[in-house]
Scaffold this motif. Sequence first.
Motif: not given
Length: 156
Positions: A8-11, A13-22, A38-41
């Motif tokens: 899951g990649i993204g930020n 802290l920037l609303t929808d940019d975090g969808v992969g991390v979430f 499964i990992m946060e990138g």
Amino acid sequence: MPRLLVLGIGNSLLTDDGVGVFAAEALQKETWPENVTIMEGGTFTQDIFYLFEGYDRLLVLDVIHAGHAPGTIYRLTEEDLIQKDNQRLSIHDVDLIDSLKMAELRGKRPYLQVVGMEPQDITTWNIGLSEPCQEKFEKFLDVAREDIHKILQEMA
């Protein structure tokens, strides 16, 4: 045994940019076979080529800008990303392709697939998804789960 990395990649802290991390955070709470990681990138996709060692397949979860309604869910192959300029994984896709090339130079690299979601907002500092993306988040997770199971069957 063939191995799958779900990244899951993204930020976050920037609303929808975090969808992969979430999504990665949610999937990490579930039980998976031992050959699934499964990992946060985060957003450091160019520097993660070393993480790909030992994996046969890579499933990336991220935002995709393709001009459709926020919350639209996409499934893309590596070929789609390379050949279709109109479908972009936020700013992370170029770095990700470069990381795959670096992993290949080191010997072996996994085959890439992507589950993505069209964002509404990736510029507002906010932890959490916009309303349209939040409404589709469970479906996004279902698509990711389906793809994980399909990849596991293909690797068997």
